[in-house]
Design an enzyme around this catalytic site. Structure first.
Site, PDB file in Angstrom:
ATOM      1  N   ASP A  34       0.813  -1.220   0.000  1.00  0.00           N
ATOM      2  CA  ASP A  34       0.000   0.000   0.000  1.00  0.00           C
ATOM      3  C   ASP A  34       0.847   1.271   0.000  1.00  0.00           C
ATOM      4  OD1 ASP A  34      -2.200  -1.753   0.248  1.00  0.00           O
ATOM      5  OD2 ASP A  34      -2.026  -1.708   2.431  1.00  0.00           O
ATOM      6  N   GLU A 190     -10.942   0.582  -3.795  1.00  0.00           N
ATOM      7  CA  GLU A 190     -10.172   1.019  -2.638  1.00  0.00           C
ATOM      8  C   GLU A 190      -9.055   1.961  -3.058  1.00  0.00           C
ATOM      9  OE1 GLU A 190      -8.901  -2.753  -1.175  1.00  0.00           O
ATOM     10  OE2 GLU A 190      -7.241  -2.912  -2.577  1.00  0.00           O
TER      11      GLU A 190
END
Length: 533
Positions: A34, A190
């Site tokens: 991420d 997301e």
């Protein structure tokens, strides 16, 4: 004068080579999931998710987006984050780093409470603030901050993508919540980010789940609050297609865009290198790709929406950063950090523990040049905070060796090295004191199965413990002299893979000690050596 002229030519040619040369992906190998990136002047800063590991959210610095050096952590104190009982499915999710008017902000979510918060600093290599909590949005994830026309906006995912103005000093909601849509129909939309360019607001997001079908889409609007129209060429980044089905890199997604000082654009994203057929053990890693983004047009990632391990493209002038040492001698590193900061232990950057560790169990000052570990009664297989420090596995082929002084190992106490993927999935090489004698063995933990292999007596109080991998297998080994190693166990990589055990982290190579009863014993670790092929 002639010598200066020649030196100038040589330096110019060297710079031209630096600009022209490519680079290798991943730019941050091993468990660096991420990624998010920001720029402050000529400097780039990047952060990653850390889930159950502490200190949380490493901060990396770079001059070229290719070479990175860890300079700090955003979350170093228990007062900033409570990780009690967290594992690879919980803890710190999907941070975003942003720079605005001389201040750095890192916003993230902690699971299972799903609480959003952000911290800030004027010095990303130092300590960060206490958390500012977002109290109007709970039960979601992947937050980010966006500034526009003097206002700060909080952007997050909660079913659909939402945005509202906040007071950045307090985190309080200032405006109404606007709904920006649910993406393009892929599973688990997301990682939303917004960028303003050429009169458009661009909404970047990942879809498909953070597995093989992960990909990146982009939409845009003339208004911050939409409606957003999708790029006809979506996805702009994906390996979930026939062309890239045999690529060693899969699962590309969760991206962030950044503009360099020379006005070039780049994409940082996550992906993973497979160990075997669509399985990976090192977690999601940080990748880089150039972006072509003409005025008023859609961004194009690396010309065709894919990336490679060997990237052949023009780069920024490359500036190499300090690398992690092959051999860590465990010398105390003094930092300006409060006593409740993990950095007060004095470990080099990159070493992490589980949950919120008990600092009293770790010392680099009691025996100079050694890491002293004191056991707790918490076993490595518990979802808690055992005495454990670890670094990431960064390549499929590696050798990790450590030298332990076992002179003060107490009865029933264990100390060793582990390839740790999860509390119930790890391969260990263990030295143990039993009946006043020292032994070495390998423990293999596979779910509810806990198996010990080939126990050997130790001669003397020093033990060389080693874990090595040839991509297909992990080998657990031990030696009394550091030269002749005995293989105690051999296990397949797939039992530590994300596809087998789940979770969002990768294999960590850790040093630990434990005991089933309270004791005054301890182990001194002389060094840890990690080499890759």
């Amino acid at each position: 004068m002639k010598i200066r002229f020649l030196l100038s030519i040589a330096l110019g040619m060297q710079m031209m080579v630096a600009i022209a040369q490519g680079f290798k992906n991943p730019v941050l190998p091993g468990f660096h999931a991420d990624p998010s990136v920001c720029r402050a002047g000529d400097d780039f800063y990047l952060v990653n998710s850390t889930f159950q590991y502490f200190p949380g959210v490493p901060v990396f610095h770079s001059k070229d987006l290719i070479h990175w050096e860890q300079v700090g952590n955003c979350l170093t104190r228990p007062s900033q984050v409570d990780l009690k009982g967290t594992d690879g499915n919980s803890g710190i999710y999907a941070p975003t780093i942003r720079y605005h008017e001389g201040r750095f902000y890192m916003v993230t979510t902690v699971f299972p409470s799903r609480r959003h918060f952000y911290v800030w600093t004027d010095n990303p290599a130092g300590e960060w603030s206490e958390p500012i909590v977002i109290d109007f949005a709970i039960g979601s994830c992947d937050p980010t901050l966006f500034w526009d026309e003097g206002k700060c906006y909080f952007l997050w995912k909660e079913g659909d993508i939402k945005i509202c103005e906040i007071d950045v000093e307090t985190g309080k909601q200032l405006g109404e919540i606007h709904h920006l849509g649910t993406g393009l129909g892929g599973r688990y939309p997301e990682g939303p980010h917004i960028y303003k360019k050429d009169g458009y607001y661009y909404l970047l997001l990942a879809e498909g789940g953070t597995e093989h079908g992960h990909h990146v889409n982009i939409l845009r609007s003339k208004s911050l609050f939409g409606p957003y129209e999708p790029n006809p060429a979506n996805p702009i980044l994906s390996h979930f297609n026939m062309k890239m089905q045999n690529s060693p890199i899969q699962g590309l997604g969760h991206a962030d865009l950044i503009q360099a000082p020379d006005n070039s654009w780049w994409m940082i994203c996550l992906g993973y290198r497979t160990s075997g057929y669509l399985q990976h053990v090192m977690g999601r890693e940080t990748m880089l790709a150039p972006v072509q983004w003409a005025d008023g047009d859609w961004p194009i990632v690396n010309k065709d929406g894919t990336l490679q391990i060997d990237m052949q493209c023009k780069t920024l002038p490359q500036v190499h950063m300090a690398k992690d040492p092959i051999c860590e001698e465990f010398n105390y590193v003094e930092r300006q950090a409060p006593k409740d900061s993990y950095h007060s232990i004095g470990l080099p950057m990159g070493w992490m523990s589980l949950c919120n560790p008990d600092y009293t169990k770790y010392s680099l000052t009691e025996q100079k040049g050694f890491l002293r570990l004191r056991p707790s009664t918490i076993d490595l297989s518990e979802t808690a905070n055992p005495t454990f420090v670890a670094r990431r596995q960064t390549e499929l082929n590696f050798t990790a060796t450590t030298l332990l002084d076992l002179s003060n190992l107490a009865e029933g106490m264990q100390a060793g090295i582990t390839a740790y993927a999860a509390p119930l999935n790890h391969y260990d090489v263990v030295a143990e004191c039993r009946g006043g004698k020292l032994f070495v063995k390998s423990n293999v933990r596979l779910g509810q199965t806990n198996h010990s292999e080939k126990e050997l007596p130790l001669s003397g109080n020093r033990a060389y413990l080693r874990i090595t991998s040839d991509k297909d297998f992990y080998y657990m080994q031990a030696s009394s002299d550091g030269t002749n190693f005995t293989t105690l166990a051999k296990m397949e990589y797939r039992f530590l893979s994300t596809e087998t055990i789940g979770g969002f982290t990768g294999v960590m190579l850790g040093l630990f000690t434990q005991c089933s009863q309270k004791t005054n014993g301890y182990v001194d670790i002389d060094w840890y050596e990690y080499s890759t092929k």
